[in-house]
Structures are given as structure tokens and as C-alpha cells.
Design an enzyme around this catalytic site. Sequence first.
Site, PDB file in Angstrom:
ATOM      1  N   HIS A   1       0.334  -4.715   3.850  1.00  9.44           N
ATOM      2  CA  HIS A   1      -0.092  -3.509   3.122  1.00  9.44           C
ATOM      3  C   HIS A   1      -0.782  -2.485   4.026  1.00  9.44           C
ATOM      4  CE1 HIS A   1       0.964  -5.895  -0.230  1.00  9.44           C
ATOM      5  NE2 HIS A   1      -0.191  -6.453  -0.470  1.00  9.44           N
TER       6      HIS A   1
ATOM      7  N   HIS B   1       4.209  -3.948  -2.158  1.00 16.70           N
ATOM      8  CA  HIS B   1       3.978  -3.105  -3.330  1.00 16.70           C
ATOM      9  C   HIS B   1       3.088  -1.907  -3.032  1.00 16.70           C
ATOM     10  CE1 HIS B   1       0.243  -5.459  -3.885  1.00 16.70           C
ATOM     11  NE2 HIS B   1      -0.161  -4.527  -4.716  1.00 16.70           N
TER      12      HIS B   1
HETATM   13  C1  BG6 Z   1      -1.579  -8.867  -2.831  1.00 15.78           C
HETATM   14  C2  BG6 Z   1      -2.487  -9.874  -2.190  1.00 15.78           C
HETATM   15  O1  BG6 Z   1      -0.463  -8.638  -2.029  1.00 15.78           O
HETATM   16  O2  BG6 Z   1      -2.281  -7.653  -3.023  1.00 15.78           O
HETATM   17  C3  BG6 Z   1      -3.723 -10.086  -3.039  1.00 15.78           C
HETATM   18  O3  BG6 Z   1      -1.803 -11.095  -2.015  1.00 15.78           O
HETATM   19  C4  BG6 Z   1      -4.387  -8.772  -3.358  1.00 15.78           C
HETATM   20  O4  BG6 Z   1      -4.629 -10.963  -2.397  1.00 15.78           O
HETATM   21  C5  BG6 Z   1      -3.390  -7.765  -3.889  1.00 15.78           C
HETATM   22  O5  BG6 Z   1      -5.389  -9.015  -4.325  1.00 15.78           O
HETATM   23  C6  BG6 Z   1      -4.017  -6.393  -4.020  1.00 15.78           C
HETATM   24  O6  BG6 Z   1      -3.136  -5.545  -4.690  1.00 15.78           O
HETATM   25  P1  BG6 Z   1      -3.674  -4.298  -5.503  1.00 15.78           P
HETATM   26  O7  BG6 Z   1      -2.451  -3.572  -5.931  1.00 15.78           O
HETATM   27  O8  BG6 Z   1      -4.473  -4.847  -6.651  1.00 15.78           O
HETATM   28  O9  BG6 Z   1      -4.529  -3.522  -4.553  1.00 15.78           O
END
Ligand code: BG6
Length: 484
Positions: free
Chosen positions: A235, A173
Site C-alpha cells: 500500500h 486496494h
Molecule cells: C490491509 C492490511 O491490507 O489493509 C490490514 O492487511 C489493514 O492490516 C488494512 O488494516 C487497512 O486498510 P484500510 O482500507 O482500512 O486503510
Amino acid sequence: LPTEPFDLVIFGGTGDLAVRKLLPALYHRFVDGQIPASSRIVGVAREGLDDAGYRAQVRDAVEASVPQTVAATLDAFIGMIGYRSLDARKADGWEEFAAMVGEQPDHIRVFYLSTSPELFVDICERLGSFGLNGPRSRVVLEKPIGRDLASANAINDAVGRVFDESQTYRIDHYLGKETVQNLLALRFGNALFEPLWNSSHIDHVQITVAETVGVGHRAGYYDRAGALRDMVQNHILQLVCMVAMEPPSSLSPDAVRDEKLKVLRSLRPINSSNAGQFTVRGQYRAGAAEGQGVPGYFDELGSDQSKTETFVALKAEIGNWRWAGVPFYLRTGKRLPTRVSEIVVTFRQLPHSIFDPASGPLMPNRLTLRLQPDEGVKLWLTIKHPGPGGLRLRHVPLDMSFATAFGVQQPDAYERLILDVVRGNPTLFMRRDEVEAAWNWAGPILEAWEASGETPKPYTAGTWGPSAAVALIERDGRTWAEDA
Ligand code: BG6
């Protein structure tokens, strides 16, 4: 523009991600008129709920995440939603489910696997056995894809026996976040940056993804993952790719992904010989978050026997002509002092100063891309402090906050990505070879940690991780960017 009508089936439909992120994201797209009314959204999970019970959960979730809902619009959205109780490991109910999905053969079908990766194979095999893998079907795989290269390959092989690679959307994402896509616009839509975007002009890059939350009720999942698997392998490496890749020939899915892949394959290996030098692991202890006392990791897990890292800092290097000698300092963790995700590109020092030292320090230029909160871009420049009093130098940002500049709320990453799947655009999804290359780099780090027998260094909740993370960068005469 509205999409084609679709049926979206969310496996893990009662889970945290579905309820907190996916369904509110779909609601926003529905409000914007992008989801045709004949579309259906079906939650699937093991719980014995009926449509009404699930709809009530979805209504609560949307109301909790959207400040103002319009009753008639929310009712219409909820009307599209249904529920099926299924267990991927048992045959019961699958025939009825397949019949229901088959009712609208002209619809695009998206099977979103928001479950533990251990279930991906079973679910795909069942979908295949009912012929639900035809050309209008797509499957979305949530991260993590496996827990190492071998398990990722096993999943990709098994899913690949049912769905073609062109039907498979591996979601990360972070690639749906506005600022990440804006990196493409900034780098390749301006004449200003690209000529300087290399080791001759860039000193180093920092990427920080800091969270204030702890692992809370996700401790069961998290303890088997840890920060490297949960955030870095996917990520953060995707962010590295967007910063470091060569200009793709176009924005076509494979042109972009080919360039990202080259970055992943150029990452210098970190293994037992150098993990001690290039990596720092931490694990939080009780402390404070946002002014409140919070428990430590062991308390949340209910055990003090864990070596799982909740913080990691790394010095990564990309062995290619553009980036040789430019460190990429990466760090992420839970229970850090503030929630911020930022990419900071620091340019080199000027070769020579013509200014009197009394004018003030000459700081290197810096480009900060803030992913969250307050998405925006800052370019730090040296200017003259206005007014009389001699030439006094100041380091100030050209500051563009997206919310102020465009006056719109940034859409959540999932809003864009789910509709990209329906539209059949995989540019912002990971191709199989990217996942493999990312594990190829991350795997030896995990093995080195395991082999070392060491435990992560403790840090107090509400601090920037263990002091060794500061030492990691200060050894090189640099510091973590203070606006991070
Ligand atoms: C997720 C992780 O993919 O991304 C989580 O599994 C994390 O641990 C999250 O909190 C963070 O996403 P964002 O969009 O809130 O930075």
C-alpha cells in the site's frame, strides 16, 4: 454503466475480507445497477455450508455494513449468491464446481483468491486443469503476494503457467481509494502543481497510514507478516509511486505502470549498512484506544516470543533527477492514537522574507491529501489575517472535503476495483514487475532487521509509536505533520 454479466468466484468466501469488504462492495454496485441480474457470485471455502447457510452469512454481513438496505433489493442480491465447499488441496468436488462454472460460457469469469498466498498455486492449477483459464477468465490475487522476492516469484511463475499476465489482477486496494486516484487528477489535470513537483520546490513528503485497531483475531497471519510486509511493501509503496512517478503518456494500464515501476526501481537501497539510521520498528504494549484500555501485542498473540513489528517508520529516498535529496518519511502502525491515512507534501521555505518577524512565522506551503477518514485535499497557504491591526500572517488551508464538495459518500475501494476486473481494466492493479521491484527494496530491510538480532521498540497502545520514530525525522530538522 452495467458491466457484462459475470460469474465471480470468491475463494476464501467465508473469510474476513470477503464478508466484511467484498460482498458489501458488490451489494453497493448492485444497488447502483452496475451488476446485471444474470451474474452469479459464488463463495468457496472449506467449511461445509450450503447455499442457504452462506446466504444467511452474507445477508448479516451486508446488513451490518450498510446502514439502510431495501428488503427487495437485498433479496435480489442474495438470490445471485451461491456456495461451494472445496479444498484447494483435495480433488473432491472440483468436477462439480467446474461444471457449475461452465454453465454460463458467455459470462466473464473472475476467480478472486482471497486466501492465504500459500493456496494460490494449488487453486490456479486446479482451475487450469478444468480448463477454467480461457480468455474470458481472470484471476485476482490478494496481497501479500509471497513473503519475499523468492516466494513472490514462485507464486507468479506458477500462476503464470495457468493464467496469462493480462488475465492476472494483483489487487492493492489502496489504488482503489478515491484520493489516490485523485492524485492523478490533481497532478496531471492542473497547471499549478507539476512545475513545482520536484526537488527544487518540494522539501519532503510524509505518508502516514495510522490505525487504531490492534491485530485482534488476525494475530496468526499478522505475526508472520508485520507492518513492513502488510502495509509498506504494497500500500505505502503504491502511494509513493503515485506521488513520485513521472507523467505517464496516457492512462493506459502499461503507461501508468511503467512509470510506477521506474519509481520502485529508483528507491535507494536500505540494508544492514543503513537500516539502523533509516528505519524504526515498534511493537505495541497494553494501553488505550479510543478511551478504552486495550491489551498489548503479546497478549493478543498469546506469546511473548515475537519480533514482529506492528509499527514502522522509514526514511526512503528516490534516486532520480526529480527527487534527489527529497526524503519520503513513511510510517504506519496498529494501535496508534487515531485512524488516519494522509500524504503530506511540504514545499520549500521561501528564499527570503519581506515581512517583519512580528507579522508571524512564514510557514512553508503544504499540500495534504487525506485518504481517510474525511477524504479531501488541503492546500496550506499564507494569507493576511483580515482586518486592521497591521499585516499579520496566517497559515490557513484551502480546504476541500470531498463529502462536502460533492455531497456523496465515497465508494469503498473494492467497489471500483472488482468492477475494473470484470471490465478488464488493469490500470489500478500491480504488474508482476512492480511486485518484484517492491520486494527487491523491502527484502533487504527485512534481512537487515533479522540480522541485527534486535527486537522492535515497545510503544504504548494509543501513542504515535516509539520515540525513535520522532527522532528519525527530527534529526533532519523536520517534524511529523501535526494535522496527521
Ligand atoms: C490491509 C492490511 O491490507 O489493509 C490490514 O492487511 C489493514 O492490516 C488494512 O488494516 C487497512 O486498510 P484500510 O482500507 O482500512 O486503510
